[in-house]
Motif scaffolding. Structure first.
Motif, PDB file in Angstrom:
ATOM      1  N   ALA A 293       0.819  -1.218   0.000  1.00 48.37           N
ATOM      2  CA  ALA A 293       0.000   0.000   0.000  1.00 48.37           C
ATOM      3  C   ALA A 293       0.855   1.271   0.000  1.00 48.37           C
ATOM      4  N   ASP A 294       2.068   1.196   0.534  1.00 45.82           N
ATOM      5  CA  ASP A 294       2.954   2.364   0.521  1.00 45.82           C
ATOM      6  C   ASP A 294       3.698   2.492  -0.807  1.00 45.82           C
ATOM      7  N   GLY A 295       3.444   1.574  -1.705  1.00 43.23           N
ATOM      8  CA  GLY A 295       4.133   1.593  -2.999  1.00 43.23           C
ATOM      9  C   GLY A 295       5.529   1.005  -2.893  1.00 43.23           C
ATOM     10  N   GLN A 323      -3.309  -6.083   4.148  1.00 41.89           N
ATOM     11  CA  GLN A 323      -3.192  -7.482   3.689  1.00 41.89           C
ATOM     12  C   GLN A 323      -3.303  -7.615   2.167  1.00 41.89           C
ATOM     13  N   PHE A 324      -2.724  -6.659   1.437  1.00 42.34           N
ATOM     14  CA  PHE A 324      -2.763  -6.821  -0.017  1.00 42.34           C
ATOM     15  C   PHE A 324      -1.466  -6.327  -0.653  1.00 42.34           C
ATOM     16  N   ALA A 325      -1.305  -6.653  -1.933  1.00 46.87           N
ATOM     17  CA  ALA A 325      -0.162  -6.174  -2.707  1.00 46.87           C
ATOM     18  C   ALA A 325      -0.560  -6.175  -4.181  1.00 46.87           C
ATOM     19  N   TRP A 326       0.238  -5.496  -4.979  1.00 45.77           N
ATOM     20  CA  TRP A 326       0.043  -5.542  -6.442  1.00 45.77           C
ATOM     21  C   TRP A 326       1.311  -6.102  -7.081  1.00 45.77           C
ATOM     22  N   GLN A 327       1.115  -6.981  -8.058  1.00 41.72           N
ATOM     23  CA  GLN A 327       2.241  -7.474  -8.863  1.00 41.72           C
ATOM     24  C   GLN A 327       2.305  -6.624 -10.133  1.00 41.72           C
ATOM     25  N   LEU A 354       3.681   4.470 -16.526  1.00 44.49           N
ATOM     26  CA  LEU A 354       3.743   4.135 -15.099  1.00 44.49           C
ATOM     27  C   LEU A 354       2.916   5.124 -14.285  1.00 44.49           C
ATOM     28  N   GLU A 355       2.919   6.412 -14.709  1.00 41.60           N
ATOM     29  CA  GLU A 355       2.166   7.442 -13.989  1.00 41.60           C
ATOM     30  C   GLU A 355       0.676   7.105 -13.997  1.00 41.60           C
ATOM     31  N   GLU A 356       0.201   6.699 -15.169  1.00 40.88           N
ATOM     32  CA  GLU A 356      -1.216   6.319 -15.293  1.00 40.88           C
ATOM     33  C   GLU A 356      -1.515   5.078 -14.456  1.00 40.88           C
ATOM     34  N   LEU A 357      -0.596   4.119 -14.524  1.00 40.39           N
ATOM     35  CA  LEU A 357      -0.802   2.883 -13.763  1.00 40.39           C
ATOM     36  C   LEU A 357      -0.876   3.196 -12.265  1.00 40.39           C
ATOM     37  N   ALA A 358       0.003   4.095 -11.807  1.00 38.29           N
ATOM     38  CA  ALA A 358       0.062   4.433 -10.375  1.00 38.29           C
ATOM     39  C   ALA A 358      -1.313   4.861  -9.872  1.00 38.29           C
ATOM     40  N   LEU A 359      -2.068   5.562 -10.710  1.00 38.15           N
ATOM     41  CA  LEU A 359      -3.386   6.049 -10.285  1.00 38.15           C
ATOM     42  C   LEU A 359      -4.441   4.944 -10.288  1.00 38.15           C
ATOM     43  N   ARG A 360      -4.123   3.848 -10.966  1.00 36.87           N
ATOM     44  CA  ARG A 360      -5.111   2.759 -11.067  1.00 36.87           C
ATOM     45  C   ARG A 360      -4.891   1.657 -10.042  1.00 36.87           C
ATOM     46  N   GLU A 367       2.824   8.189  -5.356  1.00 34.88           N
ATOM     47  CA  GLU A 367       4.186   8.746  -5.353  1.00 34.88           C
ATOM     48  C   GLU A 367       5.207   7.719  -4.882  1.00 34.88           C
ATOM     49  N   GLY A 368       4.828   7.011  -3.817  1.00 33.74           N
ATOM     50  CA  GLY A 368       5.707   5.957  -3.286  1.00 33.74           C
ATOM     51  C   GLY A 368       5.985   4.916  -4.365  1.00 33.74           C
ATOM     52  N   PHE A 369       4.948   4.551  -5.108  1.00 33.43           N
ATOM     53  CA  PHE A 369       5.092   3.546  -6.161  1.00 33.43           C
ATOM     54  C   PHE A 369       6.069   4.022  -7.237  1.00 33.43           C
TER      55      PHE A 369
END
Ligand SMILES: Cc1cc2nc3c(=O)[nH]c(=O)nc-3n(C[C@H](O)[C@H](O)[C@H](O)COP(=O)(O)OP(=O)(O)OC[C@H]3O[C@@H](n4cnc5c(N)ncnc54)[C@H](O)[C@@H]3O)c2cc1C
Length: 488
Positions: A293-295, A323-327, A354-360, A367-369
């Motif tokens: 969640a913090d990227g 309790q989640f993450a993104w691959q 990547l900027e667009e993905l970060a928002l999704r 920002e962390g991502f």
């Protein structure tokens, strides 16, 4: 005639029942689930089975219909006893019981050959355990075959073999206690359609799973947070077999605070869905990165071959905020993603930057991502060639959380992201069992008439697990238990 009761209805129970019947016993198999939900966790699997083989000739004994063309386009390699034994020792941090591990390793090929001769068909795991190199499928990681039809095919063919052997099978039959006569087990109490019945027997084989589906026990033994995990398979493995054995004096053993748990679709249901099977798993993370969640990254996605890390990374996800993450993957590796990334029931985001993905990425600090990806991209040593079939050593330098193999800068659109949470597969703690599948008492003596196999055996897995060992363990110890029980 010796009368044997087998408790459970998955791979271990069915192997035990067939073996006991073939050894001359009269056998009843009691499965808690109704017929529609039969087969335990075994039915949810891909049917992948880890087995020792010394080249293609051994594999031909398991897959006699392997065509010449298939043999010519495949590099199966070998998987020796030493390799299997070392994999067990390494992933369990040298805690697995060496005698149980030896039995598992030594009996893996003969047991699968026995299954094959009883009607289980096997085929190579082309889509999951092989990559094409120089026109040939090269297998990696010691996991080469699966049952035809996956878990459902395996359960169906074993059930068919059990029926042919005249095993009596009862569904909707929940065993709630063991009967004893002095020190010996001599039957079970079973509840069927609300009616309780006592059934006498000369021996009982417990093959009724771990306690992964018992929310209260998960929290009690695995620890806080485990109540929030999704269950990947059957709802019926609530620890009954372990409880009823301990009630008659059996010794507990193994890694009671440990379990097998993986990255599992964020929106998967509370228990497994037989229509999706293992499709909610997301196992291609070695070719991308994982962010919380913090990227931020939180594991070395390329620490080892996928099938030597996936079983412990579910716990890592469970311990992240929310309790989640993104691959995250880029287009360079999209053709390496496994079939499960193309199912309909998926939590997915896609973008051309990547900027667009970060928002999704739901719930992720954008920002962390972006900072994480920038730092990661700069840290990749691109001078080392990328090779998914070996530990290629293409890693990162200077990151707090390194990536040791298969590191690629995320720089080629479109970018894809998959939302995951923790899915628990099975628990590691269980009963103290000898290599010939006898259950030991707290005094250290075999309890006459009591045998156990499958998930509820303690002492084999600690911390981690080599992929494809659960079914092999169930088959090896199930068969051993059945043979032992028939002689009781
Ligand atoms: C999604 C998923 C994918 C997996 N993929 C693989 C894989 O590809 N390869 C691999 O090796 N392993 C895999 N595993 C792990 C594997 O499923 C287990 O290790 C193995 O199936 C355990 O077999 P078992 O017979 O001990 O238990 P199970 O197959 O779970 O059977 C236990 C049975 O006991 C019954 N039962 C429970 N309580 C009672 C009671 N009181 N009375 C009577 N019956 C009872 C249940 O209904 C169930 O049928 C996977 C697991 C899951 C969930």
């Amino acid at each position: 005639m010796t009368r044997v009761i087998v408790v459970g209805g998955g791979n271990a129970a069915l192997c035990a029942a067939i073996a006991a019947r073939e050894a001359g016993a009269e056998v009843a198999l009691l499965e808690r689930a109704p017929h529609a939900l039969r087969g335990g966790n075994s039915r949810f699997t891909a049917g992948a089975m880890r087995v020792v083989y010394d080249g293609v000739d051994d594999l031909m004994t398991l897959m006699p219909d392997l065509s010449r063309e298939e043999r010519e386009r495949s590099d199966f390699g070998i998987y020796t006893r030493e390799q299997f034994f070392d994999d067990m020792a390494n992933v369990t941090r040298y805690r697995c019981d060496p005698d149980l591990a030896e039995q598992l390793v030594n009996e893996s090929l003969p047991t699968l050959q026995w299954m094959q001769s009883r009607g289980v068909r096997f085929l190579p795991l082309y889509h999951k355990q092989a990559f094409k190199v120089d026109g040939k499928f090269r297998f990696w990681g010691g996991l080469t075959i699966q049952a035809w039809g996956g878990g459902p095919g395996l359960v169906d063919s074993l059930t068919e073999a059990a029926r042919r052997a005249s095993v009596e099978i009862r569904y909707g039959a929940r065993v709630t206690a063991l009967l004893t006569d002095g020190d010996s087990v001599n039957g079970v109490v079973v509840r069927c359609a609300g009616v309780e019945e006592q059934i006498k027997a000369d021996a009982v084989v417990l093959a009724c799973g771990g306690f992964e589906s018992n929310t209260e026990w998960r929290t009690r033994y695995l620890g806080p947070g485990w109540d929030l995990a999704r269950v990947r398979g059957t709802r019926f493995n609530t620890g009954d077999g372990i409880r009823i054995a301990i009630d008659v004096g059996a010794a507990s053993r193994g890694h009671w605070s440990g379990c097998h748990a993986v990255g599992w679709d964020m929106n998967a249901p509370a228990y497994g869905d037989l229509d999706v099977g293992d499709g909610f798993q997301k196992h291609s993370y070695p070719f991308g990165i994982l962010v919380n969640a913090d990227g931020e990254r939180f594991v070395d996605e390329g620490a080892d071959f996928r099938n030597l890390t996936y079983a412990r990374y579910g716990a890592e996800v469970l311990h992240q905020p929310g309790q989640f993450a993104w691959q995250i993957f880029d287009a360079k590796v999209s053709d390496l993603l496994r079939d499960e990334y193309r199912i309909r029931q998926i939590t997915k985001a896609e973008a051309s930057s990547l900027e667009e993905l970060a928002l999704r990425l739901d719930g992720v600090d954008a920002e962390g991502f972006l900072t994480t990806v920038k730092d990661f991209n700069q840290a990749v040593d691109t001078s080392v060639p990328f090779d998914p079939t070996i530990l290629d050593g293409r890693g990162t330098t200077g990151l707090q959380v390194p990536k040791s193999n298969w590191a690629n800068p995320l720089d080629t659109p479109p970018f894809q992201a998959f939302g995951i949470t923790c899915g628990i597969t099975f628990t590691f703690g269980g009963l103290h069992v000898t290599p010939d599948s006898r259950v030991l008492s707290e005094e250290g003596d075999p309890i006459p008439g009591l045998f156990a196999a499958g998930e509820l055996v303690g002492g084999l897995f600690y911390f981690n697990y080599p992929g494809g060992t659960g079914l092999t363990s169930g088959a090896v110890f199930g068969r051993t238990a059945g043979l032992g029980a028939a002689k009781a």
